[in-house]
Motif scaffolding. Structure first.
Motif, PDB file in Angstrom:
ATOM      1  N   GLY A 143      40.978  78.923   5.370  1.00  0.00           N
ATOM      2  CA  GLY A 143      40.360  77.929   4.501  1.00  0.00           C
ATOM      3  C   GLY A 143      40.537  76.546   5.084  1.00  0.00           C
ATOM      4  N   SER A 144      39.557  75.696   4.886  1.00  0.00           N
ATOM      5  CA  SER A 144      39.642  74.328   5.390  1.00  0.00           C
ATOM      6  C   SER A 144      40.793  73.594   4.715  1.00  0.00           C
ATOM      7  CB  SER A 144      38.331  73.577   5.133  1.00  0.00           C
ATOM      8  OG  SER A 144      37.250  74.243   5.750  1.00  0.00           O
ATOM      9  N   ASP A 145      41.474  72.752   5.490  1.00  0.00           N
ATOM     10  CA  ASP A 145      42.670  72.069   4.990  1.00  0.00           C
ATOM     11  C   ASP A 145      42.357  70.750   4.298  1.00  0.00           C
ATOM     12  OD1 ASP A 145      45.613  72.092   4.852  1.00  0.00           O
ATOM     13  OD2 ASP A 145      45.440  70.269   6.060  1.00  0.00           O
ATOM     14  N   SER A 146      41.191  70.147   4.621  1.00  0.00           N
ATOM     15  CA  SER A 146      40.842  68.837   4.071  1.00  0.00           C
ATOM     16  C   SER A 146      39.331  68.668   4.150  1.00  0.00           C
ATOM     17  CB  SER A 146      41.530  67.723   4.873  1.00  0.00           C
ATOM     18  OG  SER A 146      41.074  67.746   6.224  1.00  0.00           O
ATOM     19  N   PHE A 147      38.834  67.588   3.574  1.00  0.00           N
ATOM     20  CA  PHE A 147      37.389  67.358   3.633  1.00  0.00           C
ATOM     21  C   PHE A 147      36.891  67.168   5.065  1.00  0.00           C
ATOM     22  CE2 PHE A 147      33.661  64.598   3.667  1.00  0.00           C
ATOM     23  CZ  PHE A 147      32.781  65.369   2.913  1.00  0.00           C
ATOM     24  N   PRO A 148      37.566  66.327   5.901  1.00  0.00           N
ATOM     25  CA  PRO A 148      37.104  66.212   7.297  1.00  0.00           C
ATOM     26  C   PRO A 148      37.130  67.555   8.031  1.00  0.00           C
ATOM     27  CG  PRO A 148      38.593  64.420   6.754  1.00  0.00           C
ATOM     28  CD  PRO A 148      38.648  65.372   5.610  1.00  0.00           C
ATOM     29  N   ALA A 149      38.163  68.365   7.761  1.00  0.00           N
ATOM     30  CA  ALA A 149      38.242  69.681   8.396  1.00  0.00           C
ATOM     31  C   ALA A 149      37.104  70.579   7.926  1.00  0.00           C
ATOM     32  CB  ALA A 149      39.589  70.337   8.089  1.00  0.00           C
ATOM     33  N   ALA A 150      36.803  70.538   6.638  1.00  0.00           N
ATOM     34  CA  ALA A 150      35.706  71.351   6.099  1.00  0.00           C
ATOM     35  C   ALA A 150      34.384  70.949   6.729  1.00  0.00           C
ATOM     36  CB  ALA A 150      35.648  71.193   4.578  1.00  0.00           C
ATOM     37  N   GLU A 151      34.174  69.658   6.867  1.00  0.00           N
ATOM     38  CA  GLU A 151      32.932  69.166   7.476  1.00  0.00           C
ATOM     39  C   GLU A 151      32.793  69.673   8.909  1.00  0.00           C
ATOM     40  OE1 GLU A 151      30.570  64.894   7.826  1.00  0.00           O
ATOM     41  OE2 GLU A 151      32.719  64.938   7.450  1.00  0.00           O
ATOM     42  N   ARG A 152      33.880  69.581   9.676  1.00  0.00           N
ATOM     43  CA  ARG A 152      33.848  70.024  11.075  1.00  0.00           C
ATOM     44  C   ARG A 152      33.681  71.539  11.169  1.00  0.00           C
ATOM     45  NH1 ARG A 152      37.115  72.374  14.711  1.00  0.00           N
ATOM     46  NH2 ARG A 152      38.861  72.524  13.239  1.00  0.00           N
ATOM     47  N   GLU A 153      34.409  72.281  10.341  1.00  0.00           N
ATOM     48  CA  GLU A 153      34.396  73.731  10.443  1.00  0.00           C
ATOM     49  C   GLU A 153      33.084  74.345   9.957  1.00  0.00           C
ATOM     50  OE1 GLU A 153      39.255  74.200   9.891  1.00  0.00           O
ATOM     51  OE2 GLU A 153      37.901  74.880   8.307  1.00  0.00           O
ATOM     52  N   ILE A 154      32.501  73.771   8.910  1.00  0.00           N
ATOM     53  CA  ILE A 154      31.195  74.252   8.450  1.00  0.00           C
ATOM     54  C   ILE A 154      30.147  74.024   9.528  1.00  0.00           C
ATOM     55  CG2 ILE A 154      29.336  73.858   6.786  1.00  0.00           C
ATOM     56  CD1 ILE A 154      31.515  73.249   4.699  1.00  0.00           C
ATOM     57  N   LYS A 155      30.212  72.860  10.154  1.00  0.00           N
ATOM     58  CA  LYS A 155      29.266  72.556  11.227  1.00  0.00           C
ATOM     59  C   LYS A 155      29.474  73.495  12.415  1.00  0.00           C
ATOM     60  CE  LYS A 155      25.917  69.781  12.434  1.00  0.00           C
ATOM     61  NZ  LYS A 155      24.659  69.709  11.638  1.00  0.00           N
ATOM     62  N   PHE A 156      30.711  73.892  12.656  1.00  0.00           N
ATOM     63  CA  PHE A 156      31.014  74.807  13.759  1.00  0.00           C
ATOM     64  C   PHE A 156      30.404  76.180  13.497  1.00  0.00           C
ATOM     65  CE2 PHE A 156      33.430  77.884  16.144  1.00  0.00           C
ATOM     66  CZ  PHE A 156      33.771  77.255  17.335  1.00  0.00           C
ATOM     67  N   MET A 157      30.577  76.691  12.302  1.00  0.00           N
ATOM     68  CA  MET A 157      30.099  78.030  11.973  1.00  0.00           C
ATOM     69  C   MET A 157      28.613  78.066  11.631  1.00  0.00           C
ATOM     70  SD  MET A 157      32.489  80.206  12.380  1.00  0.00           S
ATOM     71  CE  MET A 157      34.277  80.232  12.620  1.00  0.00           C
ATOM     72  N   PHE A 158      28.106  76.951  11.113  1.00  0.00           N
ATOM     73  CA  PHE A 158      26.695  76.865  10.734  1.00  0.00           C
ATOM     74  C   PHE A 158      26.100  75.609  11.369  1.00  0.00           C
ATOM     75  CE2 PHE A 158      29.048  79.005   7.365  1.00  0.00           C
ATOM     76  CZ  PHE A 158      28.335  80.185   7.211  1.00  0.00           C
ATOM     77  N   PRO A 159      25.765  75.687  12.657  1.00  0.00           N
ATOM     78  CA  PRO A 159      25.350  74.488  13.408  1.00  0.00           C
ATOM     79  C   PRO A 159      24.141  73.771  12.826  1.00  0.00           C
ATOM     80  CG  PRO A 159      25.793  76.329  14.890  1.00  0.00           C
ATOM     81  CD  PRO A 159      25.800  76.891  13.506  1.00  0.00           C
ATOM     82  N   ASN A 160      23.280  74.476  12.126  1.00  0.00           N
ATOM     83  CA  ASN A 160      22.061  73.854  11.602  1.00  0.00           C
ATOM     84  C   ASN A 160      22.240  73.250  10.218  1.00  0.00           C
ATOM     85  OD1 ASN A 160      20.561  74.616  13.887  1.00  0.00           O
ATOM     86  ND2 ASN A 160      20.161  76.636  13.039  1.00  0.00           N
ATOM     87  N   SER A 161      23.431  73.357   9.653  1.00  0.00           N
ATOM     88  CA  SER A 161      23.642  72.833   8.312  1.00  0.00           C
ATOM     89  C   SER A 161      23.743  71.313   8.346  1.00  0.00           C
ATOM     90  CB  SER A 161      24.914  73.422   7.697  1.00  0.00           C
ATOM     91  OG  SER A 161      26.046  73.070   8.469  1.00  0.00           O
TER      92      SER A 161
END
Length: 223
Positions: A143-161
Motif C-alpha cells: 500500500g502507498s505510504d503517503s500521497f506523493p508515494a501514491a501519485e508516483r506508484e499509481i503512475k508507475f503501474m498505470f502510465p496512462n492515468s
C-alpha cells in the motif's frame, strides 16, 4: 440563508431555514495504490470483495508480472536494505494485481486494513496481512505510504492515468471565498428581490449568465 416558496394570493410568504453549508463536514476523496502480491493472487477475488465492503471504489485494475528491473525501480526507496534482493526476486516471481483504490482517507484506511508486517507473527491480529501473508517477505499486500508515494506508484503501474492534485482545505476555502461566494451572494440577493415562481430554475439561469467563468463576461472585462 433562506429558501423562498412561491406566494399565492391567499397565502403569506413562507421561508424555510436551510443548513449552513460552511458548518457541514467536508469529504476529501483520496486515491492509493494497492498491490496483491504473488503469494496472495490466488485469493484475489475474495480480497477484492473485502476491499469493496470496506467502502473502496476500484478505479483501475491490472494483472501483470514485473521484471526484476521494474521491481528495482518500483522499490527504489528500499535499495540498500538487507531484504532488498529477496524482495525483488519475490515480487518478480509471479503475477501481481495492481489496484487504484479510492475513498475518504484511502491511504490511511488501506494501510490500517493491511496491518503491519509483524502482524503475521501474532495469531491474535485480524489484519489482512495476518490472514493472507505467511512471512515478513511474503506479506500478501502493498500500500502507498503517503500521497506523493501514491501519485508516483499509481503512475508507475498505470502510465496512462491522469492524477489531478488534491487541493488543500485552505486553498479550497480561498477559492470559494474569492470566486464562488460573491457571485452566489449576488444571485441570492437578486432572487430575494424578484421572488420568482420557480426559484431553483431562476437561480440556475442567473448563475449561468453571471458566472465569472462565462466567456462573454470574460471578454467584456478584457475589452
Amino acid at each position: 440563508m433562506l429558501r423562498y416558496r412561491p406566494r399565492s394570493d391567499s397565502q403569506e410568504e413562507e421561508t424555510e431555514e436551510v443548513p449552513d453549508f460552511d458548518t457541514l463536514p467536508r469529504v476529501y476523496v483520496e486515491r492509493t495504490l494497492a498491490i496483491i502480491k504473488p503469494d496472495a493472487v490466488h485469493k484475489s477475488e475474495e480480497i477484492e470483495d473485502v476491499i469493496l465492503k470496506e467502502g473502496f471504489t476500484i478505479l483501475q485494475k491490472r494483472r501483470l508480472q514485473l521484471t526484476q528491473e521494474q521491481c528495482s525501480n518500483f522499490y527504489a526507496d528500499q535499495h540498500g536494505k538487507a531484504i532488498f534482493p529477496r524482495l525483488i526476486i519475490f515480487m518478480s516471481s509471479g503475477p501481481i494485481i495492481a489496484l487504484t483504490l479510492a475513498r475518504t482517507n484511502a491511504i490511511a484506511h488501506w494501510k490500517s486494513l493491511m496491518g503491519q508486517i509483524t502482524d503475521m507473527e501474532s495469531v491474535e491480529t485480524e489484519t489482512k496481512r495476518a490472514k493472507y501473508g505467511t512471512s515478513e517477505l511474503k506479506n500478501a499486500f502493498h500500500g502507498s505510504d503517503s500521497f506523493p508515494a501514491a501519485e508516483r506508484e499509481i503512475k508507475f503501474m498505470f502510465p496512462n492515468s491522469v492524477i489531478e492534485p488534491t487541493p488543500s482545505k485552505e486553498s479550497t476555502q480561498e477559492y470559494l471565498s474569492r470566486y464562488v461566494n460573491p457571485t452566489l451572494l449576488r444571485g441570492l440577493t437578486e432572487l430575494c428581490k424578484h421572488k420568482p415562481f420557480n426559484p431553483c430554475v431562476w437561480l440556475a439561469d442567473w448563475l449561468m449568465k453571471n458566472s465569472p467563468n462565462n466567456p462573454q463576461i470574460c471578454e467584456g472585462a478584457i475589452m
